[in-house]
Scaffold this active site. Structure first.
Site, PDB file in Angstrom:
ATOM      1  N   ILE A 138       0.851  -1.192   0.000  1.00 29.31           N
ATOM      2  CA  ILE A 138       0.000   0.000   0.000  1.00 29.31           C
ATOM      3  C   ILE A 138       0.889   1.246   0.000  1.00 29.31           C
ATOM      4  O   ILE A 138       1.788   1.376   0.831  1.00 29.31           O
ATOM      5  CB  ILE A 138      -0.937   0.002   1.219  1.00 29.31           C
ATOM      6  CG1 ILE A 138      -1.839  -1.244   1.202  1.00 29.31           C
ATOM      7  CG2 ILE A 138      -1.801   1.271   1.227  1.00 29.31           C
ATOM      8  CD1 ILE A 138      -2.707  -1.401   2.433  1.00 29.31           C
ATOM      9  N   ARG A 140      -5.499  -4.374 -13.640  1.00 24.84           N
ATOM     10  CA  ARG A 140      -6.950  -4.106 -13.621  1.00 24.84           C
ATOM     11  C   ARG A 140      -7.397  -3.744 -12.206  1.00 24.84           C
ATOM     12  O   ARG A 140      -8.143  -2.775 -11.995  1.00 24.84           O
ATOM     13  CB  ARG A 140      -7.714  -5.335 -14.127  1.00 24.84           C
ATOM     14  CG  ARG A 140      -9.232  -5.220 -13.964  1.00 24.84           C
ATOM     15  CD  ARG A 140      -9.931  -6.507 -14.383  1.00 24.84           C
ATOM     16  NE  ARG A 140      -9.456  -7.664 -13.650  1.00 24.84           N
ATOM     17  CZ  ARG A 140      -9.850  -7.965 -12.412  1.00 24.84           C
ATOM     18  NH1 ARG A 140     -10.712  -7.181 -11.771  1.00 24.84           N
ATOM     19  NH2 ARG A 140      -9.407  -9.059 -11.819  1.00 24.84           N
ATOM     20  N   GLU A 196       1.746  -3.486   5.835  1.00 26.06           N
ATOM     21  CA  GLU A 196       0.891  -3.139   4.694  1.00 26.06           C
ATOM     22  C   GLU A 196       1.264  -3.916   3.443  1.00 26.06           C
ATOM     23  O   GLU A 196       0.849  -3.561   2.339  1.00 26.06           O
ATOM     24  CB  GLU A 196       0.981  -1.634   4.405  1.00 26.06           C
ATOM     25  CG  GLU A 196       2.308  -1.142   3.871  1.00 26.06           C
ATOM     26  CD  GLU A 196       3.334  -0.803   4.937  1.00 26.06           C
ATOM     27  OE1 GLU A 196       4.216   0.027   4.652  1.00 26.06           O
ATOM     28  OE2 GLU A 196       3.262  -1.366   6.053  1.00 26.06           O
TER      29      GLU A 196
END
Length: 545
Positions: free
Chosen positions: A291, A353, A333
């Site tokens: 992240i 995607r 994370e």
């Protein structure tokens, strides 16, 4: 009308009864065939195909939709693939059928399952219990008692077969007699624990002395049940043991905060995937996800908000992946996505995607609105070149390359520098629509290429001769020279004829597309297009150079 309906229901029920009886016989034959592994011959392969085809049609006619779906899945699997390449999946379908028959209470209680080379993994039942006892009365009694409670049961009257049995069919728990002629329970226990250290084992024995009980418990069994026993009490005690083990397994398998799998379980799954791959299975890929700027967010809004981000991120990923894929929290994370039967390019396309979709989503925590992005590295397993920890390190390295390139992007390992300088490849975009050209140029930044832009056909030909790019992304509708003319000119010149060309256009007539390829284009992408798909095609063609 009511009479006719009742008659039809009776006829259908009778037909189902006959179907179940025939299916039970066929199941044993299918298991026998699958147990041959790579030695399955052509006639047996055809027998398997006919079996699934028959299940699909007959079960649907009889209103047995779940069985029909399994038959359809098996039939579709074998339409264009060989049986010997799909033994594991076919075995899974066979035992799903058996599970459904168990629900209909149609599988004979004394029927064993010979020659099963698969496992019970992911089959929806209460658990698999293996009972080892030389007393057939005890075997029959316990088999019936546990099957009535919804368990799958395996029985053995010869402990010498236990090693083979648990290898072929790992149970959730073993009920083991202590006194048996061929091998006593303690010897059998050693065999079990040498292979499956955490597998629960319960002794069931007529030895009731305190010294025997202490000896048994010190031998690392989970319970010591003395004969004669109350069947209901025994079943309850086994259920309590399984619940305790399942709770422990859940803690070991699932991260309590995010619902993703744990890092420890990832290690097990990677070992399984490598073993399957080395046996001749299809390739798989891993994606290492991190992240972006999580620490900054945590420091700004607090740890409760950080937990919210972790949970929201994991939930989004879990809702975006295939059933065959799995997500693992690697630490903090960092997450790992395991993608079976997936090449590096396919994995990158899937992760790209997800990245694009996540970047559009707005999260809200206590009145604060924000977006979450991530950087990812993707690595495909290579037979004999990788190992479970090595592939994670390589995917992690690709992820750091994505961070260094500006975050919020996906990088595949094969595209990053591997410790030695290498010439950057060059891509030229030919499009008079500046917005489209800049969008494509921006998307190319994270794959390590130099990008130039030409706004008309005449400039494109001149720049191609001067710069000699490795690949050109060419629009057909251009000022001064059409894309067709540009393509024809490039392919007619010695210095530019080998340049890879991807044509991007809204033209969809067959003759236009055919003309593109006749003039020497390497690929054709129709507008409107996905940036992620275009990037995958660019990578594919650059890799061929």
């Amino acid at each position: 009308m009511t009479s006719d309906k009742s008659r039809m229901e009776r006829l259908m029920e009778k037909a189902r009864e006959s179907f179940y009886e025939e299916l039970e016989k066929k199941l044993l034959r299918m298991i026998e065939i699958l147990s041959k592994g790579k030695d399955i011959d052509e006639s047996e392969s055809e027998e398997l195909k006919r079996f699934f085809h028959s299940i699909k049609g007959t079960a649907a006619t009889l209103g047995l939709s779940e069985l029909a779906e399994i038959g359809l899945n098996g039939e579709e699997l074998l339409e264009d693939q060989d049986v010997v390449d799909n033994i594991e999946e076919l075995t899974f379908y066979i035992f799903k059928i058996k599970e459904k028959l168990s629900e209909y209470n149609k599988i004979p209680r004394n029927q064993a399952s010979p020659g099963f080379n698969g496992t019970y993994t992911n089959i929806e039942h209460r658990g698999m219990i293996l009972i080892v006892d030389d007393d057939p009365i005890i075997l029959s009694l316990l088999e019936s008692a546990f099957e009535d409670e919804g368990y799958s049961v395996g029985i053995l009257d010869n402990p010498l077969e236990i090693e083979d049995a648990i290898d072929k069919n790992p149970p959730d728990i073993v009920l083991l007699d202590v006194v048996m002629p061929e091998m006593d329970g303690y010897e059998a226990l050693k065999i079990i624990k040498s292979k499956y250290q955490d597998m629960p084992v319960v002794f069931i024995t007529g030895r009731s002395g305190i010294e025997d009980r202490i000896k048994g418990l010190k031998a690392d069994v989970d319970d010591y049940i003395i004969k004669p026993f109350n069947v209901e009490e025994l079943v309850s005690r086994i259920e309590l043991i399984l619940k305790r083990y399942n709770r422990l397994k859940e803690k070991l398998i699932y991260d309590q905060l995010t619902g993703a799998h744990t890092r420890q379980y990832l290690n097990e799954r990677l070992e399984e995937e490598f073993a399957r791959y080395e046996r001749g299975g299809r390739p798989f890929s891993v994606a290492f996800l991190d992240i972006d700027r999580f620490k900054d967010f945590n420091d700004t809004y607090g740890h409760a908000a950080g937990d919210y981000v972790l949970k929201g991120f994991a939930e989004f990923i879990l809702n975006s992946i295939r059933k065959s894929d799995s997500l693992y929290r690697y630490g903090g994370e960092e997450f790992v996505l395991l993608m079976p039967d997936t090449s590096e390019i396919q994995a990158m396309l899937a992760v790209e995607r997800i990245r694009e979709e996540l970047s559009k989503k707005t999260f809200n925590f206590e009145g604060h609105e924000f977006k979450i992005t991530f950087s990812a590295g993707v690595k495909e397993a290579e037979r004999e070149a990788d190992d479970p920890q090595g592939i994670i390190r390589q995917a992690d390295r690709a992820m750091y390359a994505a961070k260094e390139a500006g975050r919020n992007r996906v990088v595949i390992y094969s595209e990053i520098e591997k410790g030695k300088p290498k010439k950057r490849k060059r891509v030229m975009i030919v499009d008079d629509e500046n917005v489209i050209a800049m969008l494509i140029k921006s998307s190319m930044r994270d794959i390590g290429v130099d990008v130039t832009v030409a706004g008309d056909g005449d400039a494109a030909v001149k720049k191609a001769v001067e710069e000699k790019p490795d690949l050109i992304i060419l629009d057909l509708m251009l000022p001064k020279m059409s894309g067709f003319e540009v393509l024809e000119s490039l392919k007619s010149k010695l210095e530019t004829k080998d340049i890879k060309v991807i044509v991007v256009s809204s033209k969809k007539q067959d003759e236009d597309i055919a003309k593109v390829f006749e003039l020497g284009a390497d690929d054709y992408v129709r507008k409107p297009f996905s940036i992620g798909e275009l990037k995958m095609r660019v990578i594919k063609h650059l890799n061929e150079i």
